[in-house]
Write a protein that holds these residues in place. Structure first.
Motif, short mmCIF file in Angstrom:
data_model
loop_
_atom_site.label_atom_id
_atom_site.label_comp_id
_atom_site.label_asym_id
_atom_site.label_seq_id
_atom_site.Cartn_x
_atom_site.Cartn_y
_atom_site.Cartn_z
N VAL A 90 26.82 30.06 18.77
CA VAL A 90 25.47 29.92 18.24
C VAL A 90 25.31 30.93 17.11
N VAL A 91 25.07 30.44 15.89
CA VAL A 91 24.89 31.32 14.73
C VAL A 91 23.43 31.18 14.30
N ILE A 111 18.53 29.71 23.21
CA ILE A 111 19.64 28.75 23.16
C ILE A 111 20.79 29.22 24.05
N ALA A 112 21.11 30.52 23.96
CA ALA A 112 22.21 31.07 24.76
C ALA A 112 21.95 30.91 26.25
N VAL A 130 29.01 31.24 26.00
CA VAL A 130 28.28 31.26 24.73
C VAL A 130 28.61 32.53 23.96
N GLU A 131 28.97 32.35 22.70
CA GLU A 131 29.11 33.45 21.76
C GLU A 131 27.99 33.30 20.75
N ALA A 132 27.41 34.42 20.31
CA ALA A 132 26.32 34.33 19.34
C ALA A 132 26.54 35.31 18.20
N MET A 161 14.83 22.03 23.61
CA MET A 161 16.09 22.54 24.15
C MET A 161 16.85 21.44 24.89
N ARG A 162 16.11 20.60 25.57
CA ARG A 162 16.75 19.50 26.29
C ARG A 162 17.48 18.58 25.32
#
Length: 268
Positions: free
Chosen positions: A33-34, A44-45, A55-57, A132-133
């Motif tokens: 996620v950027v 989001i994470a 998850v990586e952000a 989000m869904r």
């Protein structure tokens, strides 16, 4: 400008304090996620972590590119407006190193941004604010498409490939995923190629936006039909506006100008 930050969101807990559920078998899906707005990035994470994903952000462009190189994510959720370098350049650099499904986020409902984003290799986009869904559903659809393409590639290697599909002056080599119009090769993104094949397989037949969304994006929801429209416009820019006819209120039909041509395969 904020300093770039990275977090391992797979170590985050959800709002109840419990660890997110583990994925059901196999390695966890990794999503990058950027996003430079911390509240949105955190939301989001947490939502993807609740799916059992790792998850990586990253909060700026350079950090996003570095994270993509380091963790090799399965899918990327990428904001267009970023410090350092914008999301369009991040997408270019990520795709140049290794093709990966990308869903772009934009704060502006600007068709130019969307078309440029699709042109640099994004597969889908959503405009803020978003559900989000729906974000999770669309991201999962991108991953299903990736898996389906990988299986198709394995089958193609093991079997005799289908001959190119030739319609008018357009040749589509499905095995090599290459397209020519006349004697010119046309470079398409994976999504553009899949969209062209879906239209060409039903040449001169009007396909609804909903059908194209289901066949190409594996996503069935009217909220995604603008994605179809934007990809058709991007495809027209590369192949020519005369090949795809718009049927207002319905969808699109692939109709080469040469009325005497019919879909055929070389050597048939």
């Amino acid at each position: 400008m904020r300093e770039g930050w990275l977090c391992h969101a797979d170590l985050m807990t959800n709002s109840s304090g419990a660890q997110p559920p583990a994925p059901s078998g196999g390695a966890a899906t990794t999503v990058l996620v950027v996003e430079d707005e911390p509240a949105i990035a955190q939301a989001i994470a947490h939502r993807f972590s609740a799916e059992g994903w790792r998850v990586e952000a990253a909060a700026d462009g350079p950090s996003g590119v570095a994270a993509a190189t380091r963790v090799r994510p399965d899918v990327v959720v990428l904001d267009i407006m970023l410090p350092g370098i914008d999301g369009l350049e991040v997408c270019r650099q990520i795709q140049a190193e290794r093709p990966v499904p990308v869903l772009m986020l934009t704060a502006r409902d600007d068709e130019t941004d969307m078309l440029v984003g699709l042109g640099v290799g994004a597969d889908d986009y959503m405009t803020k604010p978003f559900s989000m869904r729906e974000l999770v559903a669309r991201t999962k659809a991108l991953l299903r498409r990736q898996e389906r393409a990988a299986r198709a590639a394995e089958i193609a290697v093991a079997t005799t490939p289908d001959p190119p599909l030739v319609i008018g002056d357009v040749s589509i080599d499905r095995a090599q995923r290459r397209v020519q119009r006349g004697d010119q090769e046309v470079h398409l993104t994976p999504t553009e190629f899949d969209l062209l094949v879906a239209l060409a397989n039903s040449s001169r037949t009007v396909l609804t936006r909903e059908r194209l969304l289901a066949e190409v994006w594996d996503w069935v929801d009217a909220s995604g039909t603008r994605t179809v429209d934007s990809h058709v416009k991007a495809l027209r820019r590369k192949l020519g506006a005369d090949l795809i006819r718009t049927v207002h209120g319905v969808g699109y039909a692939f109709e080469p100008a040469d009325e005497g041509s019919a879909a055929r395969s070389e050597g048939s």
